[in-house]
Scaffold this active site. Structure first.
Site, PDB file in Angstrom:
ATOM      1  N   GLY A 158       0.782  -1.228   0.000  1.00 31.84           N
ATOM      2  CA  GLY A 158       0.000   0.000   0.000  1.00 31.84           C
ATOM      3  C   GLY A 158       0.813   1.276   0.000  1.00 31.84           C
ATOM      4  O   GLY A 158       0.238   2.370   0.052  1.00 31.84           O
ATOM      5  N   GLU A 209       5.215  -5.203   2.545  1.00 29.33           N
ATOM      6  CA  GLU A 209       5.098  -5.877   1.241  1.00 29.33           C
ATOM      7  C   GLU A 209       4.789  -4.876   0.136  1.00 29.33           C
ATOM      8  O   GLU A 209       3.742  -4.961  -0.503  1.00 29.33           O
ATOM      9  CB  GLU A 209       3.945  -6.884   1.271  1.00 29.33           C
ATOM     10  CG  GLU A 209       4.061  -7.987   2.257  1.00 29.33           C
ATOM     11  CD  GLU A 209       2.767  -8.792   2.344  1.00 29.33           C
ATOM     12  OE1 GLU A 209       1.714  -8.338   1.843  1.00 29.33           O
ATOM     13  OE2 GLU A 209       2.817  -9.866   2.911  1.00 29.33           O
ATOM     14  N   PRO A 210       5.655  -3.926  -0.107  1.00 25.75           N
ATOM     15  CA  PRO A 210       5.327  -2.966  -1.167  1.00 25.75           C
ATOM     16  C   PRO A 210       5.478  -3.600  -2.535  1.00 25.75           C
ATOM     17  O   PRO A 210       6.446  -4.322  -2.794  1.00 25.75           O
ATOM     18  CB  PRO A 210       6.373  -1.856  -0.986  1.00 25.75           C
ATOM     19  CG  PRO A 210       7.427  -2.409  -0.108  1.00 25.75           C
ATOM     20  CD  PRO A 210       6.972  -3.714   0.472  1.00 25.75           C
ATOM     21  N   GLY A 211       4.525  -3.341  -3.383  1.00 26.10           N
ATOM     22  CA  GLY A 211       4.617  -3.748  -4.773  1.00 26.10           C
ATOM     23  C   GLY A 211       4.796  -2.507  -5.632  1.00 26.10           C
ATOM     24  O   GLY A 211       5.847  -2.243  -6.202  1.00 26.10           O
ATOM     25  N   CYS A 213     -12.304  -1.853 -29.794  1.00 25.92           N
ATOM     26  CA  CYS A 213     -13.609  -1.455 -30.334  1.00 25.92           C
ATOM     27  C   CYS A 213     -14.585  -1.209 -29.194  1.00 25.92           C
ATOM     28  O   CYS A 213     -15.651  -1.837 -29.127  1.00 25.92           O
ATOM     29  CB  CYS A 213     -14.118  -2.527 -31.279  1.00 25.92           C
ATOM     30  SG  CYS A 213     -12.948  -2.866 -32.590  1.00 25.92           S
ATOM     31  N   TYR A 233       1.602  -2.926 -11.992  1.00 22.45           N
ATOM     32  CA  TYR A 233       0.218  -3.139 -12.409  1.00 22.45           C
ATOM     33  C   TYR A 233       0.014  -2.638 -13.842  1.00 22.45           C
ATOM     34  O   TYR A 233      -0.980  -2.004 -14.163  1.00 22.45           O
ATOM     35  CB  TYR A 233      -0.753  -2.478 -11.421  1.00 22.45           C
ATOM     36  CG  TYR A 233      -0.508  -2.959 -10.000  1.00 22.45           C
ATOM     37  CD1 TYR A 233      -0.673  -4.292  -9.664  1.00 22.45           C
ATOM     38  CD2 TYR A 233      -0.077  -2.084  -9.008  1.00 22.45           C
ATOM     39  CE1 TYR A 233      -0.413  -4.749  -8.376  1.00 22.45           C
ATOM     40  CE2 TYR A 233       0.174  -2.534  -7.715  1.00 22.45           C
ATOM     41  CZ  TYR A 233       0.000  -3.866  -7.410  1.00 22.45           C
ATOM     42  OH  TYR A 233       0.260  -4.312  -6.144  1.00 22.45           O
TER      43      TYR A 233
HETATM   44  C1  LIG Z   1      -1.198  -9.372   0.208  1.00 24.17           C
HETATM   45  C2  LIG Z   1      -0.698  -8.227  -0.577  1.00 24.17           C
HETATM   46  N1  LIG Z   1       0.491  -7.693  -0.241  1.00 24.17           N
HETATM   47  C3  LIG Z   1       1.004  -6.650  -0.932  1.00 24.17           C
HETATM   48  C4  LIG Z   1       0.334  -6.086  -2.006  1.00 24.17           C
HETATM   49  C5  LIG Z   1       0.968  -4.951  -2.740  1.00 24.17           C
HETATM   50  O1  LIG Z   1       0.268  -3.802  -2.666  1.00 24.17           O
HETATM   51  P1  LIG Z   1       0.910  -2.440  -3.203  1.00 24.17           P
HETATM   52  O2  LIG Z   1       1.330  -2.680  -4.599  1.00 24.17           O
HETATM   53  O3  LIG Z   1      -0.190  -1.473  -3.068  1.00 24.17           O
HETATM   54  O4  LIG Z   1       2.064  -2.139  -2.319  1.00 24.17           O
HETATM   55  C6  LIG Z   1      -0.925  -6.589  -2.373  1.00 24.17           C
HETATM   56  C7  LIG Z   1      -1.684  -5.984  -3.468  1.00 24.17           C
HETATM   57  O5  LIG Z   1      -2.769  -6.337  -3.813  1.00 24.17           O
HETATM   58  C8  LIG Z   1      -1.446  -7.704  -1.644  1.00 24.17           C
HETATM   59  O6  LIG Z   1      -2.619  -8.241  -1.973  1.00 24.17           O
END
Ligand SMILES: Cc1ncc(COP(=O)(O)O)c(C=O)c1O
Length: 381
Positions: free
Chosen positions: A226, A264-266, A332, A360
């Protein structure tokens, strides 16, 4: 802070060499981002990159080499990181198939159980004691209310906080499974460190309560992802230093907890390194509106359609006066829009760059829809 990982000359060169549409990723930007965040966090905070944000093999290898752990949410993701980071993998997700749980056990992956069913199935599969984290859906304090996490209402994720007094004693009676951690993911794309920390405080308070009331021993508290990134020039970036200092304060305040925190940053780690490139196929005026129709649209960048938020965009090598332009893709459907933005007078062949597109993007797209060519992903080492 630039929203674009590459300058115009580099982008024009990459487009000429690899064709368009394409995703291009900068290893240098990804490396610097991870190192900066790592340096800002206390040692007792582990970084687990959320693979779903961008599972490109080179990005995973880079982060593994820099010592990151990984948050996976499918068998495919588990297999992508199995050899890169043994012993540094977590497995979350609301719908884990039994075969996936078995694979996680086999690989020594730490499972984030989403409910009683996960605990029960894991217990039946395990032949020896296995520590798991339990995902909790908090009753309050969720810093996101709409699309990604779903606020504090009914949820497919985790155990409702109020159900814990019933679930935890049953879990304690299982033969092999031991709840040794908590997992709470309650924010999405949040750039305000104070808001993230307020959620993290709520999670640590919950951990203390569960320790006191249910005798839990917590080795890990997973605070989820997040961490937000700017998608527009006027949006301030997340102050990673403030986040790190705040987490340090929280660890000191919660001296009862001697385990590790996990982030857990993505998006935060992957988004800044990527740019999506697409050329203008044609332009048109329609009843007073200016359109540019591009080689790619929501088939490659689905996020604007899902969240209503556009990616930052610029016309490579073009400046001059701008006018409001609606960017349409080739699909389309009138849903295929990447935003309405101020851009110079575009011509067919002009190259557009969409920044902050490393997370994403490619794998969240609908790359097979209408059988358009799948864009290459170019890793710039
Ligand atoms: C379990 C879990 N961890 C981490 C993330 C990564 O979230 P973000 O990309 O917002 O840091 C997600 C995203 O859906 C998730 O489901």
């Amino acid at each position: 802070m630039s929203l674009f990982a590459f300058g115009d000359d580099d982008l024009a060169g990459l487009a000429a060499r690899h064709g368009t549409p394409a995703f291009v990723y900068s290893a240098a930007v990804a490396r610097a981002g991870l190192q900066r965040l790592r340096a800002a966090l206390p040692d007792r905070v582990r970084l687990a990159y959320a693979v779903k944000a961008n599972p490109h093999p080179e990005l995973l290898r880079l982060f593994a080499d820099l010592g990151a752990s990984f948050d996976c949410a499918s068998e495919g993701e588990l297999r992508r990181v199995a050899d890169l980071a043994p012993g540094r993998v977590f497995f979350a997700g609301p719908g884990k198939r039994t075969a996936e749980l078995a694979l996680a056990l086999e690989q020594g992956v730490r499972v984030q159980a989403e409910g009683w069913e996960d605990l029960e199935r894991l217990d039946a599969l395990a032949r020896a004691p296995v520590a798991v984290n339990l995902r909790v859906h908090p009753a309050a304090g969720v810093a996101e209310s709409n699309r990604i996490i779903g606020g504090v209402g009914p949820s497919a994720f985790g155990v409702d906080e109020e159900a814990l007094p019933e679930v935890l004693p049953r879990a304690a009676a299982l033969a092999h499974v031991r709840v040794r951690g908590l997992h709470v993911f309650a924010a999405s794309n949040e750039r305000d460190a104070a808001k993230l920390l307020a959620t993290h405080r709520m999670v640590l308070d919950l951990g203390r309560r569960l320790t006191q009331e249910h005798g839990l021993t917590l080795e890990q508290i997973d605070l989820g992802g997040g961490l937000g990134v700017p998608y527009a020039p006027d949006e301030a970036p997340l102050d990673a230093g403030a986040l790190g200092r705040g987490l340090g304060d929280l660890l000191r305040e919660h001296a009862w907890f001697q385990g590790e925190l996990i982030l857990e940053p993505g998006r935060f780690l992957a988004a800044p390194c990527g740019v999506y490139l697409a050329r203008v196929v044609r332009t048109k005026e329609s009843r007073g509106a200016r359109f540019a129709i591009l080689e790619g649209g929501v088939n490659h960048l689905l996020r604007p359609l899902l969240t209503g938020q556009a990616f930052p965009v610029r016309a490579v090598g073009r400046d001059g006066s701008t006018a409001s332009t609606t960017l349409a893709g080739p699909l389309c459907t009138s849903l295929d829009r990447l935003g309405t933005v101020d851009l110079p007078d575009l011509r067919p062949g002009d190259l557009l760059a969409f920044g902050t597109a490393g997370a994403y993007g490619f794998t969240e797209g609908m790359t097979h829809f209408l059988s358009h060519p799948v864009p290459p992903e170019v890793w710039v080492a």
